[in-house]
Design an enzyme around this catalytic site. Structure first.
Site, PDB file in Angstrom:
ATOM      1  CE1 TYR A 218       0.036   1.651   4.521  1.00 31.00           C
ATOM      2  CE2 TYR A 218       1.200  -0.440   4.361  1.00 31.00           C
ATOM      3  CZ  TYR A 218       0.909   0.718   5.056  1.00 31.00           C
ATOM      4  OH  TYR A 218       1.495   0.954   6.279  1.00 31.00           O
TER       5      TYR A 218
ATOM      6  CG  ASP B 252       3.131   4.316   5.614  1.00 34.95           C
ATOM      7  OD1 ASP B 252       2.417   5.258   5.987  1.00 34.95           O
ATOM      8  OD2 ASP B 252       3.877   3.691   6.396  1.00 34.95           O
TER       9      ASP B 252
ATOM     10  CB  SER C 241       3.144  -4.618   5.837  1.00 36.98           C
ATOM     11  OG  SER C 241       3.302  -3.227   6.023  1.00 36.98           O
TER      12      SER C 241
ATOM     13  CG  ASN D 104       5.407  -4.674  13.478  1.00 42.50           C
ATOM     14  OD1 ASN D 104       5.134  -3.718  14.194  1.00 42.50           O
ATOM     15  ND2 ASN D 104       5.459  -4.571  12.155  1.00 42.50           N
TER      16      ASN D 104
END
Length: 507
Positions: free
Chosen positions: A99, A101, A108, A162
């Protein structure tokens, strides 16, 4: 648990348009996402992402920032028009998200459980971006992408990691014990950069691309006043059980070993913190200034001052973390796990090389490999660090195109240690990991693309033929929705209605 936990990488790619330095990067980024999506029969629309459970202003320190005082870049949960190309978004069959950003196309990765898998699906992202560039090249002048973290003119864009953690671990403990590690980690995982300072105005070479852009120790922001420890509390999972640690301080890696160590060593230190097994408090005096001083010293001789008066180099500090992790693994017996053993082996190998002679790690560590190439140009052509040619080489290093990117050409020539076979990375472009909920997300998009209205990390919204209301399938447990759990159900269902009925019966 060892090194294994739910993790993933988000990479924003640098973008340019040949002959048009002032072109709108958001529009260009939308074209990148749209080009890839259209080639695979998917509509790149903002509404294809489910924002219902997102809370980007919730802070791990126990409060929520007001929307009226938040910077617009922090409002990642706001919807826009599906027709706005600058908000293009698509979820891929490998479980990843592609996407726009802000001003960059972002890949991602899907949720994975090992550093090696994280590396594999990150490499898949490079192949996705290569394909997008190749398709756009048919309409010159062409858009190009760079897997880096700064344009060398004052702008920086992120490579975020993450890690899912136990909610029960006090956040203050995470800050205390993770900050010194992040200050020093760059000597293993930095990607190298020509120029000192945010705008590269001071001649020289530094270890990490991101370090000069950090201004504070702890905070919620990601694009301004960047903190070493980010406090965004948005778990994308069962909130009272999990915390998602959002790490914004890493560089985009090309070297497999450095990428493996970035994920693997961090996961092991987090395990140490979760187990309350940190036996040596290594708090650094003036962490932000020290972070930058380490980055500015490729000789690795800079001395870090700890709050208790001790003085260590970055390599020595990382050895202390390694020793604590090693002792913990001996106690638990988890050091024999293959993925854990692989990380520990490379961790010791790279630290040993950096300690003896940093340049001996050129095949494993990005900043060292890049420095070796730049020094060869310097010696051959008599170039100073402020020569524009060196800055151009720095940018060319990260060019995603196989025939133009300097790193890609050197990798093809065997100059770097490869851990991930090319065929594994190519398979990961379309296939999801099999041991997380990314499997269910990706396979649903593969089997029933016309029925998936929207998706997110923790939900799918499905349209069932003959049913008026949309069905939202929650996926709050990242280790459910695996191939073992739902693979046969997905294979056997002839339509999405049958799938939902089978899932209900299985519960």
């Amino acid at each position: 648990m060892g090194v294994e936990r739910v993790m993933g990488i988000e990479t924003e790619y640098g973008i340019s348009l040949t002959g048009a330095p002032h072109a709108n990067p958001m529009v260009l980024s939308g074209q990148v996402v749209t080009a890839y999506a259209q080639a695979h029969g998917v509509r790149a629309a903002r509404g294809s992402w489910d924002y219902a459970d997102e809370a980007p202003l919730r802070d791990a320190r126990g409060f929520e920032m007001g929307r009226s005082v938040a910077h617009p870049s922090q409002l990642t949960d706001e919807w826009g028009s599906d027709d706005d190309p600058t908000l293009a978004n698509v979820v891929l069959t490998n479980g990843a998200r592609l996407y726009v950003d802000h001003a960059h196309p972002e890949y991602s990765s899907p949720e994975v459980t090992t550093p090696r898998a994280g590396l594999t699906w990150d490499r898949a992202g490079e192949l996705v971006m290569q394909e997008a560039v190749r398709r756009l090249a048919a309409s010159p002048p062409g858009i190009n992408l760079y897997k880096n973290n700064t344009d060398g003119k004052g702008s920086s864009y992120g490579t975020h990691e993450n890690y899912l953690m136990r909610r029960s671990t006090p956040f203050a403990q995470i800050v205390t014990h993770l900050t010194p590690f992040f200050v020093a980690r760059q000597v293993m995982c930095g990607s190298g950069r020509v120029g000192i300072g945010v705008d590269s105005r001071v001649p020289g070479y530094q270890i990490a691309q991101r370090s000069d852009f950090f201004e504070t120790e702890v905070g919620l922001e990601t694009t301004l006043k960047r903190p070493i420890i980010n406090t965004r509390d948005e778990p994308h999972a069962t909130a009272d059980k999990y915390r998602r640690l959002h790490v914004i301080i890493g560089d985009a890696n090309h070297c497999d070993v450095a990428g493996l160590l970035k994920l693997g060593s961090t996961s092991l230190v987090l395990e140490l913190i979760e187990a309350d097994a940190v036996t040596d408090r290594l708090s650094v005096r003036h962490p932000v200034a020290t972070l930058q001083a380490i980055s500015h010293d490729p000789t690795l001789t800079h001395v870090i001052e700890l709050e208790d008066g001790r003085k260590l180099t970055a390599v020595q500090l990382l050895w202390r973390y390694y020793e604590m992790v090693d002792a913990r693994l001996d106690q638990t017996g988890e050091g024999e796990q293959p993925h854990t053993a692989e990380v520990m082996r490379w961790w010791a190998d790279v630290l040993g090389k950096l300690e003896r002679d940093p340049m001996s790690a050129a095949a494993e560590v990005d900043w060292v490999g890049k420095l070796r190439v730049l020094q060869a140009y310097q010696e051959r052509e008599g170039l100073a660090w402020n020569d524009p040619k060196l800055k151009a080489i720095d940018i060319q290093w990260s060019d995603v195109r196989p025939d133009k990117g300097l790193f890609n050409k050197l990798r093809a020539a065997g100059r770097f240690t490869e851990l991930i076979p090319e065929e594994e990375a190519r398979r990961a472009v379309t296939a999801p990991p099999e041991d997380t909920r990314a499997y269910f997300r990706g396979r649903c998009l593969e089997r029933f693309p016309d029925n998936v209205v929207a998706a997110s990390w923790d939900s799918l919204i499905l349209e069932v033929p003959g049913v008026r209301a949309l069905r939202r399938v929650p996926m709050m447990e990242p280790l459910k929705g695996t191939r073992d759990a739902v693979g046969d159900l997905l294979d056997d269902a002839s339509d999405v209605g049958e799938l939902l009925a089978a899932l209900a019966a299985a519960d």
